[in-house]
Write a protein that holds these residues in place. Structure first.
Motif, PDB file in Angstrom:
ATOM      1  N   PRO B 232       0.832  -1.207   0.000  1.00 36.43           N
ATOM      2  CA  PRO B 232       0.000   0.000   0.000  1.00 36.43           C
ATOM      3  C   PRO B 232       0.870   1.263   0.000  1.00 36.43           C
ATOM      4  O   PRO B 232       1.898   1.314   0.687  1.00 36.43           O
ATOM      5  N   ARG B 236       5.208   2.393   5.062  1.00 34.23           N
ATOM      6  CA  ARG B 236       6.587   2.859   5.024  1.00 34.23           C
ATOM      7  C   ARG B 236       7.484   1.725   5.496  1.00 34.23           C
ATOM      8  O   ARG B 236       7.205   1.086   6.523  1.00 34.23           O
ATOM      9  N   VAL B 237       8.542   1.475   4.738  1.00 35.45           N
ATOM     10  CA  VAL B 237       9.540   0.481   5.137  1.00 35.45           C
ATOM     11  C   VAL B 237      10.899   1.134   4.948  1.00 35.45           C
ATOM     12  O   VAL B 237      11.191   1.629   3.863  1.00 35.45           O
ATOM     13  N   HIS B 238      11.699   1.181   5.999  1.00 36.54           N
ATOM     14  CA  HIS B 238      13.047   1.722   5.818  1.00 36.54           C
ATOM     15  C   HIS B 238      14.018   0.957   6.699  1.00 36.54           C
ATOM     16  O   HIS B 238      13.622   0.272   7.647  1.00 36.54           O
ATOM     17  N   ARG B 263       6.035   0.652   8.922  1.00 33.30           N
ATOM     18  CA  ARG B 263       4.969   1.496   9.468  1.00 33.30           C
ATOM     19  C   ARG B 263       3.748   1.507   8.561  1.00 33.30           C
ATOM     20  O   ARG B 263       3.866   1.388   7.347  1.00 33.30           O
ATOM     21  N   ASP B 375       0.157  11.738  10.515  1.00 33.97           N
ATOM     22  CA  ASP B 375       1.579  12.039  10.476  1.00 33.97           C
ATOM     23  C   ASP B 375       2.284  10.710  10.241  1.00 33.97           C
ATOM     24  O   ASP B 375       1.965   9.709  10.876  1.00 33.97           O
ATOM     25  N   MET B 376       3.245  10.674   9.329  1.00 36.07           N
ATOM     26  CA  MET B 376       3.854   9.396   8.970  1.00 36.07           C
ATOM     27  C   MET B 376       4.824   8.887  10.039  1.00 36.07           C
ATOM     28  O   MET B 376       5.259   7.749   9.995  1.00 36.07           O
ATOM     29  N   GLY B 377       5.209   9.736  10.997  1.00 37.73           N
ATOM     30  CA  GLY B 377       6.071   9.287  12.089  1.00 37.73           C
ATOM     31  C   GLY B 377       5.313   8.395  13.073  1.00 37.73           C
ATOM     32  O   GLY B 377       4.149   8.061  12.857  1.00 37.73           O
TER      33      GLY B 377
END
Lengths: 477, 477, 477, 477
Positions: B232, B236-238, B263, B375-377
């Motif tokens: 999707p 988020r993947v880091h 995330r 918020d993406m955090g």
């Protein structure tokens, strides 16, 4: 006396006697190029001529409709001469041209000269038979009609079926640009298809719903390229993407497929590397949530060169002399070189052997016996060589610089120069086979050498029992 | 009358009364920066002051030596105020400088302002307690000493242990460059280490004997980057490579390790993506003939914002007004901005909120209530917010443009401007908590909103039961 | 008579006379392990002893503070004996232990036995000097103090500065597990750092604003792994990620760095491959919108083995006999093998030489002269060997199976067995050097062989002129 | 009175009057599927009918042999109705089947229903013309014959040539499974081919001489997959490998090619991402010592939805009512669903709109007006919508669950249900166009809305001026 009829001069005479018939056979095969496993008309042509000569025919050898054995004679020893007749896709070309001119757009062509190969071997077998007949000599001569050399190796299936088990010596040749007795080993090889299945989705609208089989193909390739550092330096792994999953970027590719070839001087080593390649494929499937199906599509053993037979063959070729190319042969070869061959082509064809030959147009000499290195290529003659002492030669049929699998080779395939090379090969094989018949010591020495080489390990076919030539034929369609 | 003592003015007065003591606490914590899970001295300082104020202390909450709860009062409702005190590695810096000047080379520093966070929250709790005492008011106030926000999230372990289960409302804040009540959700997150073990070998002499763990780390990363197209868009993947297997190119790396963060706005979605990342790790291990061990090292839930509490907190902040920055505060902030902050820094700190604020040096206003985006955090306050209605604010403690996790932030951490922001936060939390005590309707509304938000799904800790904070501590050593 | 004083027996006697002093030197160096380019105390210890023996000292050779030449005598020929003394990071270990037990946590250690190497060579030089003195013999003996063998090669800088230009023969040795005269070539090598700079961003909030230097490092590695198929099989390329850009997954890595080593039996080939690696780095930078800076950090030439010198050295070692290990030596070696070495270790240390030696604990024989293959490793002795005929030996100082660069080697570095191996090496070098002095024919033959080998190509230093050892030292800090 | 002749009922009547003729046209087009840019016979069929109706024909619009405009009437306003007629490769299929049954093996087929699209639009234009004629009404109606929607977008070339500049409103439709007025925007898109050229070599014998173009294609893909993390989340990049360089693993691939599609809600953003993709391609070429040639093969702008027109069209569709499917229609759709559609197909076709529709076989309702999200797909109607207010509808022509670009769609393309959907679309477009003619306010509102949307930025064609449709046609051959 018997020996007289098997002498070099006698055999040469018998080859010459029937050379025209078999050059004509080669030319007919050249005009009817048939792909691997589909050589039905080519086989019919060979069988017709060999039956006419009195050979007994066994068809469907190793379960292949286009594999056969033609045998003549009684008692031992039994000498085998190997022939091939399959063509290559997309190489249709008119004869004697110096530019690319397909006879049929996209059609097949004899880009590896197997029209000459099959006919030259048949000529050798028939000349030898004629000597046996004339002298009432004991022994059997067999012609092996071997299909699909270009596609996974018909001889490996024939070997698996035991077709070479009772042979005492085997001979083969290949049309080439130089005259030489082969002393090199070759790589054992395993070929396989890796077929990945994922899930399609619109690549712009729903990419998260797709599971890309093309991603899997690519990740497998990445993994294999990382493995290269950690595999033996003399192994070879190469691949083609044989189905990239469609031409539309906007569809997540639900199916994709690559074809791998894994080689090593030793079959067991090749199998070890192949097992790692399979793990990498499984890893790629795991990474992409796709599934993978692995299909072995071919395999062949490394060639075990046989010095005992090579020495005899070399001495015979030395005595027979090179093909007697004439002015017209040189003229066409020169023109082809000027117009259709590059300096790189010329260098590539002689560099590993004798760099000074780049100055020649056609090879009118004989290379000295080599030192037994490993040629990194592969051939299904390897499988025969694990079962029976085998010797091979190359003869000059084409202009120096002609690359294999090109229209430049096809266009020379039925010219006089090619016939001359083919006749030389027939003589080299037939005279050496005759020496084996008249001197049992040669076979004893050759067999002892083979036993030493294998260390007693029996022949093991690189193609798993569950894979049949029928599978491959079905796939090719 | 009881209500008078919980009024905005009364609470403000009580916060101001003890502000100096807690600014001093913050400054002490600033001088003794301690890393996640190692905040022993910082905890001792907090406990000493809260015990002195009469709070009952519970230590070792959630199995963590540096987690504690300090409680005062009887009966209900129970209000929680959350504090943090962990520092960051490598950020040691002297105070009030406009250039990078480590106090101890390579030492830790309060790069996220948690010295202010913990002390400001304690100040709020104590002021509220003083009001309860003065008015003989029923209800409990709790200070939560939450360790290791920077390393996997102490609050998630406390939440898993049930430490927030009987709360009626919770409040938190964070030192920042702007004044605002937070209305955004955040991403749920899962953190994990992927540890690959292969086999060493001399990379020049025997590379084929090696199995590279670094290859596995890299291939896992390649696989994950291929997955990005098929996950999707809002996930988020880091990753970081946290152990590359040594500095010597001439040794095949036998061990290597990466750390991943996954995330998504929803924990279940994050878990789905994480499960795919794990498969990719296994695929990379398979590809390289290495083995992989996966260690979850942290996780936190997405924040469920609570509008009922936010509205009250916003109204209180509006009435309290911004920090009263003076000429000296502006002067230092201006100098820091000239010398140590870039235009990009300034834009980054205001762009998402109100671009016109780039012209300000210190924030002397209050942002309007936002619209509830994601918020993406991520933050471990998220875990608390799934259990109890929670509201957070930011207050301006630092010059506009100061990035988090930098020496520029550390150097401002014990200046007067920072103290002013901290006192504002204490007032915002204490007054809103007081409103909850005097008006039970607020808590009822807030709880109803939370129930609606979760749809009845109980809190589920993103950290698996078998992972304990002790594991992490051991690892960090 | 002069010759008597240079006889094998005389030289052996002189080595034995001073062996204890130089074993003590070796033990002192063992206790003060210093990293590459920082061997100040080790150099001081060597110089003190050599000055005491009357050698003339030249310091700062090739611009390196820890490179020196100590010379004795007048006239020609001039014989060089090469010494090294640098240690390795992280290998601190107590002596005579059978388990990993650091003397200082994380400190350096003599994991390659260079304490023995430098002292053994000095012992040889001094013994030879003593013979020259005693006999009033013409000729010069030089000890070369060569720094930083482990870090890019001090000898290449000394060679570039001309330090070996007027030598007539050079000798070197290395502590090992077997006794043998080296006949193998080695790989030329180039070492370089690839430093990528991108742009940081919060990996969850603004990943699209980041440009990842770690991505560039990884993509360069992917590119190199794809190149492997298309480079000569005997080239070697390997790498380490020497800076992965930080430990936090939530920050896009703005800086990252890898270190590459490129090797080939021929320097020009290595340079060709290296040029392709650089292109790949530039491609990776282009792909990621980062920039790349390439720093050559070292290089060395392939070893040109010299059969003329090897034959003499072999005969001398045969006559000298193996080290006289005693019961205590065997006992410790056996215990170490039982507790701290694996079967794979043992196999790895003998497989390429003589597999039957796996049954031995310490090597009490001498390997026959080998056939001159290429060892895939690299050494800066290669640079010396392009300038002057050079011969090297290994002697058994450690238990069979001890891997290089391990605590298992460090722990044996000052034991009696190590001393015995070192003394043997000193004798092998000194006696062979003495033969060169008494028999000018040897040097003539050796020089003719070298000329033939290089084909007249002058020595070319693999390190570009603009790279100085100072650069490296600066970097290391 | 004039208005009467443009009323909904009047227009419906006129559409019904000629519906049979244009259903017959659609069926003829269905039987002669022609690929993009090759729609010569389809165009001839359309032109013949429109000329017969008195339309003036302009051929070769935008330089394309299969693009034309047919115009009727005088004065303003000018209303455009857009038609398409290109088919897709490999989708030949017999009509009305419930299994895959190609009419011609490998032949093209109308997998996107453009036979209906072109004919339905022509029907609308003719009905409108008939009304103009009957009432002597001022105004022009134009039919746009737009080629190659499936291959890079004919309308973009027509737009670039100014063909839509003097229109006042445009209408389009697409055959689908649901009835709805489109309110979604779409992605701007750029399509390009990346053609890599390297050097062939035998992959087993001389792999080091080869430079693999397939490696370059793969490394470009790896680079792009790494870029995904660092591009805006709403951008889309996807690719197909359109030439993998041959099927033989044993030849290093000298040529290979991929086709990319880059999309973003905004053209400028798409161009930024595309510029990065190009850099990645250059990086891949640098890495592999190959060269790359980049060919833009198409592009289209994002759709600017026009609410003023949508509202009118929605109201008309509501009044017209859904297609009157009968028992036979349902029966076939049900059977197809049972045998040839999966649950996933059904869900995929309704999930984004109204999940409850999964229980229906054919759509007998009308979806409510949507909220104007971005559809991630792309269409060259976008280019028209930047120039003139444009409105589009979908009508139910196929069973719910029928995926686009499948034989399942082809097989329904000339069935009665498809005709009914097509007639509805013709009515929706013609009635809305009629409303524009009778009520100039609608056009004024629509134009004001478009001006607001573009903010005054003029239309910019995403296809560079140097790329012509002729290039593409040449390529396709």
């Amino acid at each position: 006396m018997e020996n007289d009829l098997l002498s070099l001069d006698e055999i040469i005479r018998r080859v010459d006697a029937k050379a025209a018939d078999y050059c004509a056979l080669s030319d007919r095969i050249w005009t009817m190029p048939e792909l691997a496993f589909e050589e039905h008309r080519s086989v019919a042509e060979h069988i017709a001529m060999l039956e006419h000569e009195g050979f007994r025919i066994t068809r469907n050898v190793g379960g292949m409709a286009t594999a056969f054995v033609a045998e003549y004679g009684e008692g031992s020893p039994t000498i085998g001469i190997l022939g091939e007749y399959d063509a290559l896709p997309g190489l249709a070309q008119v004869s004697g041209a110096i530019e690319h001119k397909p006879s049929i757009e996209g059609g097949p062509g004899h880009g590896c000269g197997h029209n000459l190969l099959g006919s030259g071997s048949a000529l050798a077998a028939v000349a030898l038979k004629d000597a046996l007949v004339a002298g009432g000599i004991k022994g059997k001569v067999r012609y092996y009609g071997c299909p699909a050399e270009e596609a996974g190796g018909g001889k490996a299936y024939m070997a698996r079926a035991g077709a070479f088990n009772d042979l005492d010596a085997a001979f083969c040749w290949h049309p080439a640009v130089l005259n030489e007795v082969l002393t090199e080993s070759s790589n054992a090889a395993i070929g396989a298809r890796f077929c990945f299945t994922g899930r399609a989705a619109h690549a712009a609208v729903d990419p998260h719903l797709g599971r890309s089989a093309l991603d899997a193909v690519e990740l497998m390739n990445v993994g294999v390229n990382y493995m290269r550092e950690h595999m033996p330096s003399n192994a070879r792994v190469h691949y083609a993407i044989t189905n990239a999953g469609g031409e539309a970027p906007n569809v997540v590719q639900a199916y994709a497929e690559s074809t791998y070839s894994v080689r090593s001087p030793d079959l067991t080593d090749a199998e070890h590397v192949f097992a790692r390649v399979k793990k990498i494929a499984e890893g790629a499937a795991l990474m992409t949530e796709t599934s993978v199906n692995v299909q072995i599509i071919g395999g062949c053993s490394n060639v075990l060169p046989n010095q005992a037979l090579q020495d005899v063959m070399y001495e015979n070729m030395r005595r027979i002399g090179p093909p007697a190319f004439d002015g017209a042969d040189y003229e066409f070869a020169q023109e082809l070189r000027n117009k259709a061959l590059t300096n790189d082509d010329v260098l590539a064809s002689v560099a590993a052997k004798d760099i000074s030959l780049r100055d020649k147009i056609l090879h009118d000499g004989l290379l000295p016996l080599g030192g037994g290195q490993v040629d990194m290529g592969s051939t299904d003659v390897g499988d025969v060589s694990w079962i029976v002492p085998t010797s091979q030669c190359f003869t000059a049929c084409f202009a120096i610089g002609t690359p294999f699998h090109t229209w430049q080779l096809v266009t020379q395939g039925n010219l006089p120069a090619a016939h001359k090379g083919m006749i030389l090969a027939a003589k080299a094989m037939a005279t050496t086979a005759a020496d084996c018949l008249r001197n049992p010591e040669i076979i004893l020495r050759a067999k002892a050498e083979l036993r030493k080489h294998t260390g007693g390990r029996p022949y093991r076919c690189p193609i798993p029992p569950e894979v049949t030539p029928g599978d491959l034929r079905a796939k090719a369609t």
